[in-house]
Structure formats: structure tokens, C-alpha cells
Design a protein around this motif. Structure first.
Motif, short mmCIF file in Angstrom:
data_model
loop_
_atom_site.label_atom_id
_atom_site.label_comp_id
_atom_site.label_asym_id
_atom_site.label_seq_id
_atom_site.Cartn_x
_atom_site.Cartn_y
_atom_site.Cartn_z
N THR A 1 0.84 -1.21 0.00
CA THR A 1 0.00 0.00 0.00
C THR A 1 0.87 1.25 0.00
O THR A 1 0.57 2.23 -0.70
CB THR A 1 -0.94 -0.01 1.22
N GLY A 2 1.95 1.23 0.75
CA GLY A 2 2.84 2.39 0.81
C GLY A 2 3.44 2.73 -0.54
O GLY A 2 3.52 3.90 -0.92
N GLU A 3 3.87 1.71 -1.27
CA GLU A 3 4.47 1.95 -2.58
C GLU A 3 3.45 2.51 -3.56
O GLU A 3 3.75 3.40 -4.35
CB GLU A 3 5.06 0.65 -3.15
N ILE A 4 2.23 1.99 -3.50
CA ILE A 4 1.19 2.49 -4.40
C ILE A 4 0.84 3.94 -4.07
O ILE A 4 0.65 4.77 -4.97
CB ILE A 4 -0.05 1.59 -4.36
N LEU A 5 0.77 4.26 -2.78
CA LEU A 5 0.51 5.65 -2.40
C LEU A 5 1.64 6.56 -2.85
O LEU A 5 1.39 7.69 -3.30
CB LEU A 5 0.30 5.75 -0.89
N LEU A 6 2.87 6.11 -2.78
CA LEU A 6 4.01 6.90 -3.25
C LEU A 6 3.92 7.12 -4.75
O LEU A 6 4.14 8.24 -5.24
CB LEU A 6 5.32 6.20 -2.89
N ILE A 7 3.57 6.09 -5.50
CA ILE A 7 3.42 6.23 -6.96
C ILE A 7 2.30 7.21 -7.28
O ILE A 7 2.45 8.07 -8.16
CB ILE A 7 3.16 4.85 -7.60
N ALA A 8 1.17 7.12 -6.56
CA ALA A 8 0.05 8.04 -6.78
C ALA A 8 0.46 9.47 -6.49
O ALA A 8 0.08 10.40 -7.22
CB ALA A 8 -1.14 7.62 -5.93
N LEU A 9 1.25 9.67 -5.43
CA LEU A 9 1.71 11.02 -5.08
C LEU A 9 2.63 11.57 -6.16
O LEU A 9 2.50 12.74 -6.55
CB LEU A 9 2.43 10.98 -3.73
N LEU B 1 0.56 12.56 -9.12
CA LEU B 1 -0.16 13.80 -8.82
C LEU B 1 0.77 15.00 -8.94
O LEU B 1 0.40 16.04 -9.50
CB LEU B 1 -0.77 13.73 -7.41
N LEU B 2 1.99 14.87 -8.46
CA LEU B 2 2.95 15.97 -8.55
C LEU B 2 3.37 16.24 -10.00
O LEU B 2 3.56 17.39 -10.39
CB LEU B 2 4.18 15.68 -7.70
N LEU B 3 3.55 15.18 -10.78
CA LEU B 3 4.00 15.36 -12.16
C LEU B 3 2.92 15.96 -13.05
O LEU B 3 3.20 16.85 -13.87
CB LEU B 3 4.45 14.02 -12.75
N PHE B 4 1.70 15.47 -12.93
CA PHE B 4 0.65 15.89 -13.85
C PHE B 4 -0.26 16.95 -13.28
O PHE B 4 -0.94 17.64 -14.04
CB PHE B 4 -0.18 14.67 -14.28
N GLY B 5 -0.37 17.08 -12.00
CA GLY B 5 -1.27 18.05 -11.40
C GLY B 5 -2.69 17.51 -11.34
O GLY B 5 -3.06 16.58 -12.05
N GLY B 6 -3.49 18.10 -10.47
CA GLY B 6 -4.86 17.63 -10.25
C GLY B 6 -5.77 17.81 -11.44
O GLY B 6 -6.71 17.04 -11.63
N LYS B 7 -5.51 18.80 -12.28
CA LYS B 7 -6.40 19.07 -13.42
C LYS B 7 -6.09 18.18 -14.62
O LYS B 7 -6.95 17.91 -15.44
CB LYS B 7 -6.31 20.54 -13.82
N GLU C 1 -8.01 14.21 -17.45
CA GLU C 1 -7.81 14.18 -18.90
C GLU C 1 -6.98 12.97 -19.30
O GLU C 1 -7.27 12.30 -20.29
CB GLU C 1 -7.12 15.46 -19.36
N LEU C 2 -5.95 12.68 -18.52
CA LEU C 2 -5.09 11.53 -18.78
C LEU C 2 -5.89 10.23 -18.67
O LEU C 2 -5.80 9.37 -19.54
CB LEU C 2 -3.93 11.52 -17.80
N MET C 3 -6.69 10.11 -17.63
CA MET C 3 -7.49 8.90 -17.44
C MET C 3 -8.55 8.75 -18.55
O MET C 3 -8.82 7.65 -19.01
CB MET C 3 -8.18 8.92 -16.07
N ARG C 4 -9.11 9.87 -18.97
CA ARG C 4 -10.10 9.84 -20.05
C ARG C 4 -9.44 9.35 -21.34
O ARG C 4 -10.00 8.53 -22.08
CB ARG C 4 -10.67 11.26 -20.25
N GLY C 5 -8.23 9.82 -21.61
CA GLY C 5 -7.51 9.38 -22.80
C GLY C 5 -7.17 7.90 -22.74
O GLY C 5 -7.28 7.18 -23.73
N ILE C 6 -6.77 7.43 -21.56
CA ILE C 6 -6.48 6.00 -21.40
C ILE C 6 -7.74 5.19 -21.61
O ILE C 6 -7.72 4.14 -22.26
CB ILE C 6 -5.85 5.73 -20.01
N GLY C 7 -8.86 5.66 -21.07
CA GLY C 7 -10.13 4.95 -21.23
C GLY C 7 -10.54 4.85 -22.70
O GLY C 7 -11.00 3.80 -23.15
N LYS C 8 -10.36 5.94 -23.44
CA LYS C 8 -10.69 5.91 -24.87
C LYS C 8 -9.77 4.96 -25.62
O LYS C 8 -10.21 4.25 -26.54
CB LYS C 8 -10.58 7.32 -25.47
#
Length: 86
Positions: free
Chosen positions: A18-26, A29-35, A39-46
Motif C-alpha cells: 500500500t505504501g508503494e502504491i501511495l508513493l506512486i500516486a503522489l 499527482l505531482l507530475l501531472f497536477g490535479g487538473k 484528462e489523462l485517465m479519459r484518454g487512457i479509457g478511450k
């Protein structure tokens, strides 16, 4: 992410806790920003949707070819190749 989702995801990739996954998520978040993340997830879904449609189209083409081509008898095909060789 909820605890249940994290535990299921951790089970899919051995060695990730869980710690590693939270670190990856953080880091994401820092690289792409909250906004940018939605958009990234929408593109992956498409992309996944297009891939699934392409696979379904390939399955349909394979089934169409199976229906249109006459069934081949394995013995006759081998005889033809042996005649050409000999």
C-alpha cells in the motif's frame, strides 16, 4: 483510493504494498497536477475502448472468413505438398 481497492491492486502486482502504491500516486499527482489527471485517465479509457473495438472487429473478420472458406481436409493438403516435392 479506498483500502479495498488498494488491497486488490496490491494483490495483482506482487511485491507492491500500500505504501508503494501511495508513493506512486503522489508522484503522478505531482507530475501531472490535479487538473491533468482526469484528462489523462479519459484518454487512457478511450484507448482501451478503441482497443476492445478493434479486437471485436478482428474476431468478426475471423468468423466471416471461417464461414466463407470451404473446409480443408488435412490428408489432401499433405498429398499435394508431397507431389510437388517428389
Amino acid at each position: 483510493m479506498s483500502g479495498i481497492t488498494l488491497s486488490v491492486f496490491c494483490g495483482l502486482i506482487p511485491g507492491l504494498g500500500t505504501g508503494e502504491i501511495l508513493l506512486i500516486a503522489l508522484v503522478v499527482l505531482l507530475l501531472f497536477g490535479g487538473k491533468k489527471i482526469p484528462e489523462l485517465m479519459r484518454g487512457i479509457g478511450k484507448g482501451v475502448e478503441n482497443f476492445k473495438e478493434g479486437m471485436a472487429g478482428m474476431d468478426e473478420e475471423i468468423h466471416k472468413q471461417d464461414k466463407t472458406e470451404p473446409a480443408k481436409e488435412p490428408g489432401k493438403e499433405q498429398d499435394k505438398t508431397q507431389e510437388k516435392a517428389g
